[in-house]
Scaffold this motif. Sequence first.
Motif, PDB file in Angstrom:
ATOM      1  N   SER A   4       0.836  -1.197   0.000  1.00 15.89           N
ATOM      2  CA  SER A   4       0.000   0.000   0.000  1.00 15.89           C
ATOM      3  C   SER A   4       0.864   1.237   0.000  1.00 15.89           C
ATOM      4  N   LEU A   5       0.589   2.149  -0.935  1.00 20.01           N
ATOM      5  CA  LEU A   5       1.282   3.429  -0.983  1.00 20.01           C
ATOM      6  C   LEU A   5       0.283   4.556  -0.803  1.00 20.01           C
ATOM      7  N   THR A   6      -0.755   4.296   0.000  1.00 16.33           N
ATOM      8  CA  THR A   6      -1.781   5.302   0.219  1.00 16.33           C
ATOM      9  C   THR A   6      -1.169   6.541   0.842  1.00 16.33           C
ATOM     10  N   ALA A   7      -1.498   7.690   0.295  1.00 15.70           N
ATOM     11  CA  ALA A   7      -0.945   8.936   0.814  1.00 15.70           C
ATOM     12  C   ALA A   7      -1.553   9.244   2.175  1.00 15.70           C
ATOM     13  N   GLN A  66       8.139   9.692   5.225  1.00 16.28           N
ATOM     14  CA  GLN A  66       7.363  10.896   4.935  1.00 16.28           C
ATOM     15  C   GLN A  66       8.248  11.848   4.146  1.00 16.28           C
ATOM     16  N   VAL A  67       7.748  12.351   3.036  1.00 14.51           N
ATOM     17  CA  VAL A  67       8.560  13.159   2.125  1.00 14.51           C
ATOM     18  C   VAL A  67       7.877  14.499   1.868  1.00 14.51           C
ATOM     19  N   TYR A  68       8.654  15.564   1.936  1.00 14.09           N
ATOM     20  CA  TYR A  68       8.176  16.909   1.611  1.00 14.09           C
ATOM     21  C   TYR A  68       9.092  17.537   0.562  1.00 14.09           C
ATOM     22  N   VAL A  69       8.539  18.470  -0.204  1.00 14.40           N
ATOM     23  CA  VAL A  69       9.346  19.337  -1.058  1.00 14.40           C
ATOM     24  C   VAL A  69       8.952  20.770  -0.744  1.00 14.40           C
ATOM     25  N   TYR A 101       4.977   7.119   2.225  1.00 14.73           N
ATOM     26  CA  TYR A 101       5.132   5.870   1.482  1.00 14.73           C
ATOM     27  C   TYR A 101       5.424   4.737   2.462  1.00 14.73           C
ATOM     28  N   HIS A 102       4.729   3.626   2.277  1.00 10.88           N
ATOM     29  CA  HIS A 102       4.941   2.470   3.139  1.00 10.88           C
ATOM     30  C   HIS A 102       5.126   1.207   2.307  1.00 10.88           C
ATOM     31  N   HIS A 122      12.306   5.198  -5.193  1.00 13.37           N
ATOM     32  CA  HIS A 122      12.056   5.488  -6.607  1.00 13.37           C
ATOM     33  C   HIS A 122      10.623   5.962  -6.836  1.00 13.37           C
ATOM     34  N   ALA A 123       9.672   5.352  -6.136  1.00 12.81           N
ATOM     35  CA  ALA A 123       8.277   5.784  -6.260  1.00 12.81           C
ATOM     36  C   ALA A 123       8.127   7.231  -5.813  1.00 12.81           C
ATOM     37  N   ALA A 124       8.797   7.589  -4.724  1.00  4.70           N
ATOM     38  CA  ALA A 124       8.733   8.970  -4.246  1.00  4.70           C
ATOM     39  C   ALA A 124       9.375   9.932  -5.233  1.00  4.70           C
ATOM     40  N   ILE A 125      10.508   9.527  -5.824  1.00  3.81           N
ATOM     41  CA  ILE A 125      11.189  10.374  -6.805  1.00  3.81           C
ATOM     42  C   ILE A 125      10.283  10.630  -8.009  1.00  3.81           C
ATOM     43  N   THR A 126       9.577   9.588  -8.447  1.00  5.10           N
ATOM     44  CA  THR A 126       8.645   9.738  -9.565  1.00  5.10           C
ATOM     45  C   THR A 126       7.583  10.777  -9.250  1.00  5.10           C
ATOM     46  N   ASP A 127       7.045  10.723  -8.041  1.00  6.73           N
ATOM     47  CA  ASP A 127       6.008  11.676  -7.646  1.00  6.73           C
ATOM     48  C   ASP A 127       6.568  13.080  -7.485  1.00  6.73           C
TER      49      ASP A 127
END
Length: 417
Positions: free
Chosen positions: A12-15, A247-250, A264-265, A299-304
């Motif tokens: 699951s990659l639910t936000a 947890q990722v922020y920009v 992301y989990h 990689h999934a986070a980088i794509t987003d």
Amino acid sequence: MKGTILPSLRISLTALLVLLPSLVTQHAWAQWVQGEATMALAGAELSDVRTSAIQNAIADAAFRSGSTISAQDITVDGLLLSSKAEIRSQGRVQRVEIISETLKDDALTVVVNVNITPLFNCTNNGLAHRILVTEFPLTSPQQAATGMLYSFGSHVSQRFAQQLNGLYQSGDVSQIPVSLINANTWLTSSLSDIDLTAMSTFLRSEYGQQFVVFGFVKDISLFEQVSQSTSVFETDGVALRRNFTVQVYVLDTFKAKVIFNDSYHSEADWPFSQHYSVDMSNSLLWRSDFGRMVLNTVHAAITDIHAALQCETTYAQVIDISPDYIAIDLGKNSGLAVGDEFSLVKQRTLPALGLSRKPGLFSTKTLTLQVYEVSDDVSLLKAESGSDSVHIGDFVTPLTLSAKRSLKESQQVESQP
């Protein structure tokens, strides 16, 4: 193999958009769509049928979402561990989760979740997105005891920087060993506009990058997963698995605004013994199920992150002024050339409702500045009439760019999953 259900690979990659609720524009444009496909083996190799089934399942999901992607538009480069399918597509497929694979009556049925991102008609101004990656601290350092992963957050931030460097131009991405979030006070929903402005001002003046990637590792705990035996003569299997939640922020330091926020989990088998001290610089970790899962999740986070930056305007900053020139912090490496023209952008803080004040960037289109000399990372603009309104720390945005940036970024993006 009749009636066999292959192990579920769903992750699951639910936000979890629960932090910074008043500061972040949620990414409502992305959607997860389920697709399914069944293919007969008919004497063919299972790996070949599997690849075709996944392609068809992705195409099925795209069709359900209203996209025109066909199976022929999708290339599966090989399935990695932890359900991540490396794909390239002609359309807008971003990521894929393999939910289940069932082999029954000599036919393979694959069910996938596909992340569909709408195509945008926005155009950026042609300047590179300059990105600063900070440290990702562990919010629960005690979870690192098994494996001695106390510096795991630093290695995660290195992987973010490495993957971003593979996507963007050399020099556009840098990394600092500094955390913007205290691991003991990670509930950043308390960040106010004043906090963000102060943080942005510091980062902008200290490092110069417009976009800052920061965050924290929320969970690397272990758990046991029990799989029930299919025979009365067998005992239940127990696998030791480990979570990875990040947890990722920009942050746009020029606008003092968080433009991306997602969680992301994933989870994977932990192959090491309880008292084994893992060398995180050794490929043994990163080739394991857990290590590859971490890399896939990053990689999934980088794509987003890349998708979130597509419509964000990049600015150059004024770093020096003289009676003869105005110096900005971009040069040949960013595609600038003699003759390029820029307009001045001022940062102003305006009153909002209540007692708060909102910073914003506003163009001054009456003043046009032209590049007359350019080096690798600095350009000089002619000081024209009205240039006395330009100050160090102001921004400029291009009106025309005579030189084109390298195609590396666009080519890399097209090949990204």
